[in-house]
Design a protein around this motif. Structure first.
Motif, PDB file in Angstrom:
ATOM      1  N   PHE A  27     -19.410  20.758  45.644  1.00  0.00           N
ATOM      2  CA  PHE A  27     -19.910  19.805  44.676  1.00  0.00           C
ATOM      3  C   PHE A  27     -21.179  20.112  43.940  1.00  0.00           C
ATOM      4  O   PHE A  27     -21.349  19.657  42.800  1.00  0.00           O
ATOM      5  N   GLY A  28     -21.840  21.027  44.284  1.00  0.00           N
ATOM      6  CA  GLY A  28     -23.193  21.291  43.746  1.00  0.00           C
ATOM      7  C   GLY A  28     -23.141  22.753  42.860  1.00  0.00           C
ATOM      8  O   GLY A  28     -23.739  23.364  42.502  1.00  0.00           O
ATOM      9  N   LEU A  29     -21.846  23.443  42.993  1.00  0.00           N
ATOM     10  CA  LEU A  29     -21.407  24.505  42.071  1.00  0.00           C
ATOM     11  C   LEU A  29     -21.128  24.094  40.805  1.00  0.00           C
ATOM     12  O   LEU A  29     -20.373  23.281  40.568  1.00  0.00           O
ATOM     13  N   GLU A  30     -21.534  24.768  39.774  1.00  0.00           N
ATOM     14  CA  GLU A  30     -21.316  24.722  38.453  1.00  0.00           C
ATOM     15  C   GLU A  30     -20.179  25.407  38.133  1.00  0.00           C
ATOM     16  O   GLU A  30     -19.547  25.115  36.879  1.00  0.00           O
ATOM     17  N   ASN A  31     -19.841  26.426  38.552  1.00  0.00           N
ATOM     18  CA  ASN A  31     -18.703  27.399  38.252  1.00  0.00           C
ATOM     19  C   ASN A  31     -17.299  26.723  38.918  1.00  0.00           C
ATOM     20  O   ASN A  31     -16.255  27.630  39.034  1.00  0.00           O
ATOM     21  N   VAL A  32     -17.280  25.398  39.177  1.00  0.00           N
ATOM     22  CA  VAL A  32     -15.894  25.005  39.735  1.00  0.00           C
ATOM     23  C   VAL A  32     -15.426  23.772  39.108  1.00  0.00           C
ATOM     24  O   VAL A  32     -16.509  23.029  38.712  1.00  0.00           O
ATOM     25  N   VAL A  33     -14.319  23.604  38.886  1.00  0.00           N
ATOM     26  CA  VAL A  33     -13.818  22.244  38.293  1.00  0.00           C
ATOM     27  C   VAL A  33     -12.886  21.578  39.444  1.00  0.00           C
ATOM     28  O   VAL A  33     -12.055  22.296  39.891  1.00  0.00           O
ATOM     29  N   LEU A  34     -12.889  20.448  39.728  1.00  0.00           N
ATOM     30  CA  LEU A  34     -12.413  19.812  40.868  1.00  0.00           C
ATOM     31  C   LEU A  34     -11.849  18.449  40.276  1.00  0.00           C
ATOM     32  O   LEU A  34     -12.207  17.651  39.490  1.00  0.00           O
ATOM     33  N   LEU A  35     -10.482  18.561  40.414  1.00  0.00           N
ATOM     34  CA  LEU A  35      -9.544  17.508  39.995  1.00  0.00           C
ATOM     35  C   LEU A  35      -8.807  16.854  41.092  1.00  0.00           C
ATOM     36  O   LEU A  35      -8.620  17.304  42.219  1.00  0.00           O
ATOM     37  N   PRO A  36      -8.524  15.452  41.213  1.00  0.00           N
ATOM     38  CA  PRO A  36      -7.881  14.644  42.397  1.00  0.00           C
ATOM     39  C   PRO A  36      -6.446  14.822  42.471  1.00  0.00           C
ATOM     40  O   PRO A  36      -5.721  13.638  42.419  1.00  0.00           O
ATOM     41  N   HIS A  37      -5.787  16.047  42.260  1.00  0.00           N
ATOM     42  CA  HIS A  37      -4.464  16.149  42.202  1.00  0.00           C
ATOM     43  C   HIS A  37      -3.616  15.182  41.384  1.00  0.00           C
ATOM     44  O   HIS A  37      -2.700  14.480  41.534  1.00  0.00           O
ATOM     45  N   VAL A  38      -4.038  15.628  40.169  1.00  0.00           N
ATOM     46  CA  VAL A  38      -3.316  14.812  38.872  1.00  0.00           C
ATOM     47  C   VAL A  38      -2.439  15.710  38.066  1.00  0.00           C
ATOM     48  O   VAL A  38      -1.813  15.219  36.922  1.00  0.00           O
ATOM     49  N   GLY A  39      -1.925  16.865  38.556  1.00  0.00           N
ATOM     50  CA  GLY A  39      -1.034  17.624  37.596  1.00  0.00           C
ATOM     51  C   GLY A  39       0.050  16.915  37.223  1.00  0.00           C
ATOM     52  O   GLY A  39       0.390  16.998  35.809  1.00  0.00           O
ATOM     53  N   PRO A  40       0.919  16.174  37.909  1.00  0.00           N
ATOM     54  CA  PRO A  40       2.008  15.439  37.255  1.00  0.00           C
ATOM     55  C   PRO A  40       1.674  14.013  36.971  1.00  0.00           C
ATOM     56  O   PRO A  40       2.481  13.220  36.641  1.00  0.00           O
ATOM     57  N   GLY A  41       0.414  13.709  36.884  1.00  0.00           N
ATOM     58  CA  GLY A  41      -0.200  12.228  36.862  1.00  0.00           C
ATOM     59  C   GLY A  41      -0.198  11.864  35.375  1.00  0.00           C
ATOM     60  O   GLY A  41      -1.256  11.292  35.015  1.00  0.00           O
ATOM     61  N   THR A  42       0.908  11.665  34.534  1.00  0.00           N
ATOM     62  CA  THR A  42       1.032  11.331  33.103  1.00  0.00           C
ATOM     63  C   THR A  42       2.095  10.067  33.519  1.00  0.00           C
ATOM     64  O   THR A  42       2.856  10.128  34.123  1.00  0.00           O
ATOM     65  N   VAL A  43       1.841   9.033  32.527  1.00  0.00           N
ATOM     66  CA  VAL A  43       2.927   7.927  32.638  1.00  0.00           C
ATOM     67  C   VAL A  43       4.254   8.484  32.327  1.00  0.00           C
ATOM     68  O   VAL A  43       5.109   8.023  32.893  1.00  0.00           O
ATOM     69  N   GLU A  44       4.323   9.356  31.408  1.00  0.00           N
ATOM     70  CA  GLU A  44       5.716   9.808  30.822  1.00  0.00           C
ATOM     71  C   GLU A  44       6.448  10.673  32.076  1.00  0.00           C
ATOM     72  O   GLU A  44       7.406  10.275  32.280  1.00  0.00           O
ATOM     73  N   THR A  45       5.703  11.482  32.927  1.00  0.00           N
ATOM     74  CA  THR A  45       6.206  12.158  33.871  1.00  0.00           C
ATOM     75  C   THR A  45       6.484  11.198  34.950  1.00  0.00           C
ATOM     76  O   THR A  45       7.567  11.406  35.762  1.00  0.00           O
ATOM     77  N   ARG A  46       5.462  10.353  35.232  1.00  0.00           N
ATOM     78  CA  ARG A  46       5.938   9.408  36.394  1.00  0.00           C
ATOM     79  C   ARG A  46       7.126   8.407  36.229  1.00  0.00           C
ATOM     80  O   ARG A  46       7.962   8.321  37.028  1.00  0.00           O
ATOM     81  N   ILE A  47       7.379   8.222  34.963  1.00  0.00           N
ATOM     82  CA  ILE A  47       8.723   7.347  34.523  1.00  0.00           C
ATOM     83  C   ILE A  47       9.944   8.350  34.798  1.00  0.00           C
ATOM     84  O   ILE A  47      10.833   7.639  35.535  1.00  0.00           O
ATOM     85  N   ALA A  48       9.669   9.438  34.319  1.00  0.00           N
ATOM     86  CA  ALA A  48      10.791  10.310  34.493  1.00  0.00           C
ATOM     87  C   ALA A  48      11.394  10.644  35.877  1.00  0.00           C
ATOM     88  O   ALA A  48      12.404  10.655  36.122  1.00  0.00           O
ATOM     89  N   MET A  49      10.058  10.955  36.697  1.00  0.00           N
ATOM     90  CA  MET A  49      10.459  10.968  38.070  1.00  0.00           C
ATOM     91  C   MET A  49      11.089   9.797  38.808  1.00  0.00           C
ATOM     92  O   MET A  49      11.854   9.799  39.636  1.00  0.00           O
ATOM     93  N   ALA A  50      10.655   8.627  38.484  1.00  0.00           N
ATOM     94  CA  ALA A  50      11.244   7.506  38.935  1.00  0.00           C
ATOM     95  C   ALA A  50      12.524   7.314  38.728  1.00  0.00           C
ATOM     96  O   ALA A  50      13.740   6.972  39.392  1.00  0.00           O
ATOM     97  N   ASP A  51      12.877   7.632  37.344  1.00  0.00           N
ATOM     98  CA  ASP A  51      14.424   7.563  36.745  1.00  0.00           C
ATOM     99  C   ASP A  51      15.375   8.388  37.737  1.00  0.00           C
ATOM    100  O   ASP A  51      16.570   8.131  37.909  1.00  0.00           O
TER     101      ASP A  51
END
Length: 319
Positions: A269-293
């Protein structure tokens, strides 16, 4: 098909949940604080399970459902499903490949740009008023950097294609060399890391790829190298990664996945040379709908005796 019992063990898009509820007799794991209560009343009526990596279908659940016919994974990685148990009991398994490739590959490039150009930090610099006190420090460009990809499957290829647009030389590691590929192949991850500026993890999680990014690989990448992980958290030895970043043995990391999600090492958390994301790779509306289908299409195909749209091969040589 309303009489067909289906167990939903994970959180899904409301659209998918509504469709499942309309077409099947839907049992939600979240409605039963005690698994035993659910099983004692409804185990025999459940013929399908919808799950994902975080809330999967393990051997215990599979054994508890005597009439289970199919497990549908709402995602690509099936490491949350006990494939051996499914094979043993003749249970079919599907996932949702292809439809999330673009979203994950887009995010990988976004992570690279955000990390190298320090976009998050720049945003904070402006918001905090520090820009009025002086210009922001110089960052590193992405264009022209050599990108190494661990796993040249659908997502790995999509990342490579995007990186080519930045005039980046591409190299890769996979279990076997791909003769049809125009990219340079390295027979080990250490060799790949030694010859690239940015190492992207995009392989499936298996016993062989668990901690495939270890201390040797990280040291080979070095203090001017960057690690991007959009695969699975368990691909990376997280303790080694943290120590390398803290000690300056690695230039930086862009992480969308972690070993023990949603828990993230406090040291990052205190490092400037790190980017942290909450596992959102496939997390788009379009993708989730296609996955659901795809989930709905596989269910319909199974219960109407048609070929599955995206089956997982359960032969022993694959698993």
């Amino acid at each position: 098909m309303g009489s067909i019992g289906l167990l939903l063990v994970c959180k899904v898009l409301p659209y998918l949940e509504q469709e499942l509820d309309y077409h099947y007799t839907l049992f939600r794991m979240s409605d039963y604080p005690q698994m035993a209560q659910l099983l004692s009343h409804h185990a025999a009526s459940i013929r399908a399970v919808v799950c994902n990596t975080r809330a999967g279908a393990d051997a215990k659940l599979i054994e508890a459902l005597p009439n289970l016919e199919i497990v549908l994974n709402y995602g690509v990685g099936v490491d949350g499903v006990d494939l051996n148990k499914c094979r043993e009991k003749g249970i079919r398994v599907t996932n949702t490949p292809d439809v999330l490739t673009d979203s994950v590959a887009d995010l990988a490039i976004g992570l690279i740009l955000t990390l190298l150009r320090r976009i998050c930090e720049c945003d904070r610099y402006v918001r905090s008023g520090q820009w009025k006190k002086g210009e922001y420090k110089l960052t590193s460009k992405f264009s022209g950097k050599t990108v190494g990809i661990v796993g040249l499957g659908r997502i790995g290829l999509a990342i490579a294609k995007r990186a080519e647009g930045f005039n980046c030389p591409i190299c890769y590691y996979s279990r076997t060399e791909k003769p049809e590929s125009k990219y340079k192949y390295y027979p080990s991850v250490v060799e790949l890391a030694s010859n690239c500026d940015i190492l992207v993890v995009a392989c499936s999680l298996t016993e062989e790829t668990y901690h495939i990014i270890n201390r040797k690989v990280i040291d080979a990448l070095g203090p001017s190298g960057f690690l991007i992980n959009i695969g699975r958290g368990k691909h990376v030895d997280e303790a080694e990664l943290v120590s390398a970043l803290v000690e300056g043995r690695l230039g930086g990391a862009g992480l969308d996945v972690f070993e023990n999600e949603p828990h993230v090492p406090q040291e990052l958390f205190g490092l400037e040379n790190v980017v942290l994301l909450p596992h959102v790779g496939p997390g788009t509306v379009e993708t989730r709908i296609a996955m659901a289908d795809l989930v709905l299409g596989n269910l319909e195909a199974h219960f109407h005796g048609k070929p599955l749209l995206t089956p997982i091969c359960l032969t022993s040589d694959v698993v």
